[in-house]
Design a protein around this motif. Structure first.
Motif, PDB file in Angstrom:
ATOM      1  N   UNK A  26      28.128  41.669 -10.122  1.00  0.00           N
ATOM      2  CA  UNK A  26      27.260  41.742  -8.949  1.00  0.00           C
ATOM      3  C   UNK A  26      26.052  42.638  -9.257  1.00  0.00           C
ATOM      4  N   UNK A  27      24.895  42.039  -9.287  1.00  0.00           N
ATOM      5  CA  UNK A  27      23.673  42.833  -9.427  1.00  0.00           C
ATOM      6  C   UNK A  27      23.308  43.376  -8.049  1.00  0.00           C
ATOM      7  N   UNK A  28      23.073  44.678  -7.967  1.00  0.00           N
ATOM      8  CA  UNK A  28      22.892  45.314  -6.668  1.00  0.00           C
ATOM      9  C   UNK A  28      21.700  46.259  -6.625  1.00  0.00           C
ATOM     10  N   UNK A  29      21.094  46.354  -5.449  1.00  0.00           N
ATOM     11  CA  UNK A  29      20.114  47.376  -5.133  1.00  0.00           C
ATOM     12  C   UNK A  29      20.800  48.437  -4.279  1.00  0.00           C
ATOM     13  N   UNK A  30      20.579  49.702  -4.594  1.00  0.00           N
ATOM     14  CA  UNK A  30      21.153  50.795  -3.817  1.00  0.00           C
ATOM     15  C   UNK A  30      20.302  51.002  -2.570  1.00  0.00           C
ATOM     16  N   UNK A  31      20.897  50.824  -1.401  1.00  0.00           N
ATOM     17  CA  UNK A  31      20.154  50.943  -0.146  1.00  0.00           C
ATOM     18  C   UNK A  31      20.347  52.288   0.533  1.00  0.00           C
ATOM     19  N   UNK A  32      21.427  52.990   0.173  1.00  0.00           N
ATOM     20  CA  UNK A  32      21.674  54.297   0.792  1.00  0.00           C
ATOM     21  C   UNK A  32      22.717  55.045  -0.023  1.00  0.00           C
ATOM     22  N   UNK A  33      22.679  56.354   0.034  1.00  0.00           N
ATOM     23  CA  UNK A  33      23.727  57.189  -0.552  1.00  0.00           C
ATOM     24  C   UNK A  33      24.124  58.213   0.503  1.00  0.00           C
ATOM     25  N   UNK A  34      25.380  58.220   0.842  1.00  0.00           N
ATOM     26  CA  UNK A  34      25.893  59.127   1.875  1.00  0.00           C
ATOM     27  C   UNK A  34      26.704  60.219   1.192  1.00  0.00           C
ATOM     28  N   UNK A  35      26.270  61.454   1.338  1.00  0.00           N
ATOM     29  CA  UNK A  35      26.931  62.601   0.711  1.00  0.00           C
ATOM     30  C   UNK A  35      27.881  63.226   1.736  1.00  0.00           C
ATOM     31  N   UNK A  36      29.163  63.272   1.413  1.00  0.00           N
ATOM     32  CA  UNK A  36      30.141  63.765   2.385  1.00  0.00           C
ATOM     33  C   UNK A  36      30.428  65.260   2.254  1.00  0.00           C
ATOM     34  N   UNK A  37      29.902  65.912   1.229  1.00  0.00           N
ATOM     35  CA  UNK A  37      30.138  67.346   1.065  1.00  0.00           C
ATOM     36  C   UNK A  37      29.595  67.834  -0.250  1.00  0.00           C
ATOM     37  N   UNK A  38      29.666  69.152  -0.447  1.00  0.00           N
ATOM     38  CA  UNK A  38      29.139  69.774  -1.662  1.00  0.00           C
ATOM     39  C   UNK A  38      30.215  70.435  -2.510  1.00  0.00           C
ATOM     40  N   UNK A  39      31.469  70.367  -2.063  1.00  0.00           N
ATOM     41  CA  UNK A  39      32.562  70.990  -2.806  1.00  0.00           C
ATOM     42  C   UNK A  39      33.259  69.964  -3.693  1.00  0.00           C
ATOM     43  N   UNK A  40      34.060  70.440  -4.650  1.00  0.00           N
ATOM     44  CA  UNK A  40      34.796  69.545  -5.532  1.00  0.00           C
ATOM     45  C   UNK A  40      35.672  68.585  -4.756  1.00  0.00           C
ATOM     46  N   UNK A  41      35.611  67.315  -5.106  1.00  0.00           N
ATOM     47  CA  UNK A  41      36.395  66.296  -4.419  1.00  0.00           C
ATOM     48  C   UNK A  41      35.624  65.563  -3.332  1.00  0.00           C
ATOM     49  N   UNK A  42      34.422  66.036  -2.989  1.00  0.00           N
ATOM     50  CA  UNK A  42      33.634  65.373  -1.951  1.00  0.00           C
ATOM     51  C   UNK A  42      33.134  64.021  -2.445  1.00  0.00           C
ATOM     52  N   UNK A  43      33.081  63.064  -1.555  1.00  0.00           N
ATOM     53  CA  UNK A  43      32.638  61.731  -1.913  1.00  0.00           C
ATOM     54  C   UNK A  43      31.136  61.567  -1.806  1.00  0.00           C
ATOM     55  N   UNK A  44      30.610  60.615  -2.550  1.00  0.00           N
ATOM     56  CA  UNK A  44      29.198  60.231  -2.494  1.00  0.00           C
ATOM     57  C   UNK A  44      29.154  58.713  -2.379  1.00  0.00           C
ATOM     58  N   UNK A  45      28.974  58.215  -1.185  1.00  0.00           N
ATOM     59  CA  UNK A  45      29.094  56.785  -0.924  1.00  0.00           C
ATOM     60  C   UNK A  45      27.798  56.067  -1.292  1.00  0.00           C
ATOM     61  N   UNK A  46      27.862  55.296  -2.358  1.00  0.00           N
ATOM     62  CA  UNK A  46      26.706  54.524  -2.795  1.00  0.00           C
ATOM     63  C   UNK A  46      26.779  53.149  -2.134  1.00  0.00           C
ATOM     64  N   UNK A  47      25.841  52.901  -1.228  1.00  0.00           N
ATOM     65  CA  UNK A  47      25.798  51.644  -0.486  1.00  0.00           C
ATOM     66  C   UNK A  47      24.889  50.678  -1.239  1.00  0.00           C
ATOM     67  N   UNK A  48      25.435  49.522  -1.607  1.00  0.00           N
ATOM     68  CA  UNK A  48      24.718  48.563  -2.446  1.00  0.00           C
ATOM     69  C   UNK A  48      24.612  47.213  -1.749  1.00  0.00           C
ATOM     70  N   UNK A  49      23.452  46.602  -1.872  1.00  0.00           N
ATOM     71  CA  UNK A  49      23.304  45.221  -1.418  1.00  0.00           C
ATOM     72  C   UNK A  49      23.259  44.303  -2.633  1.00  0.00           C
ATOM     73  N   UNK A  50      24.105  43.289  -2.627  1.00  0.00           N
ATOM     74  CA  UNK A  50      24.156  42.342  -3.738  1.00  0.00           C
ATOM     75  C   UNK A  50      22.922  41.442  -3.695  1.00  0.00           C
ATOM     76  N   UNK A  51      22.183  41.411  -4.786  1.00  0.00           N
ATOM     77  CA  UNK A  51      20.997  40.555  -4.857  1.00  0.00           C
ATOM     78  C   UNK A  51      21.233  39.339  -5.749  1.00  0.00           C
ATOM     79  N   UNK A  52      22.273  39.391  -6.564  1.00  0.00           N
ATOM     80  CA  UNK A  52      22.661  38.229  -7.373  1.00  0.00           C
ATOM     81  C   UNK A  52      24.073  38.436  -7.882  1.00  0.00           C
TER      82      UNK A  52
END
Length: 286
Positions: free
Chosen positions: A135-161
């Motif tokens: 899936x080729x994707x463009x990143x449309x958003x990144x949601x940072x859930x925290x700054x400590x170890x174990x925090x998630x960073x949600x990379x939101x991607x839209x499939x373009x092909x």
């Protein structure tokens, strides 16, 4: 029952519980490049698909629990806003695992894992040629859930092909789950090979099951039948007609005159074969 407040245990222990309980998880084999054009390849199991119109996928390169560092994949996604998500099947699972090693920035994990860089058509990161779906994707958003170890960073991607190896398609043109042979991540060092554990449950989309609440109490309160058994029985649109039950009894006299426990045991055997109709007929024999 072990009851835990997340703040009462170390993050590493909580991380282990989460990965052991929320499993199996699909794997986003993410290919990125940095602003200098250096390729990077790494797998992430905090991943899924979240829409079809537009087609959206989200994966999370979480901060390191031990060192509180970020992944090169996250850094690259921030810089270039592009990613290729490759699916992982059994044929490449060992190479995928090798690519997850903590190589220094600038090291090409394609080369380390022996996988082939295939040029993309809409984005700059390379595809994994050996992956059955890319899936080729463009990143449309990144949601940072925290700054400590174990925090998630949600990379939101839209499939373009998307690219699908025709070898994994069935006769109807859809992806054959046995041919694609996907693997998924579990806790610790465990994976699962999806096709080895497939079973089917008819989706209650076009039908309306009677529900467990409509099952006679003698059956509903069975000491033999499980909740899954009752769920199968409650997923029928209507009970077998008395005429059909009587005909079944004539053809199978061995089920006549049985105790409740025996009837429930035989019905359970039919349910184990996905023969819900026969299970109901056994249960309804007078």
């Amino acid at each position: 029952m072990l009851s835990i407040k997340p703040t009462d245990i170390p993050t590493g222990k909580l991380h282990s519980y989460l990965l052991g309980a929320i499993a199996p998880r699909p794997i986003a084999f993410a290919s990125t490049i940095d602003k200098e054009g250096n390729p990077n390849l790494s797998p992430f199991s905090f991943f899924n698909v979240f829409g079809a119109n537009p087609p959206v996928m989200i994966f999370s390169p979480a901060r390191s629990v031990r060192a509180n560092t970020t992944k090169h994949t996250l850094d690259n996604a921030e810089e270039t806003k592009e990613v290729v998500i490759n699916v992982v099947n059994y044929d490449i699972v060992q190479q995928m695992s090798l690519s997850s090693s903590m190589y220094p920035k600038g090291v090409n994990e394609f080369e380390k894992s022996g996988l082939t860089m295939l040029p993309s058509e809409e984005v700059k990161p390379f595809r994994v040629a050996e992956s059955p779906v890319q899936f080729e994707c463009k990143v449309t958003d990144i949601i940072y859930t925290g700054k400590e170890g174990g925090a998630g960073n949600l990379i939101v991607c839209e499939v373009v092909k998307l690219h699908i190896n025709e070898a994994v398609l069935g006769e109807d043109g859809s992806i054959d789950q046995y041919k694609i042979d996907l693997v998924a991540r579990a806790g610790g060092s465990y994976y699962t090979r999806a096709r080895d554990g497939f079973f089917e449950i008819p989706k209650p989309i076009t039908t309306l099951g009677i529900g467990i609440d409509q099952i006679p109490n003698e059956i509903k309160n069975s000491t033999i039948l499980t909740g899954n058994n009752l769920g199968m029985l409650g997923n029928v649109e209507q009970l077998p007609l008395a005429e059909h039950v009587n005909n079944f009894a004539k053809d199978h006299p061995e089920y006549v005159g049985l105790s409740v426990e025996k009837k429930h045991t035989f019905a359970q055997e039919f349910l184990g074969k996905n023969d819900v109709e026969s299970a109901w007929k056994v249960l309804l024999i007078k």
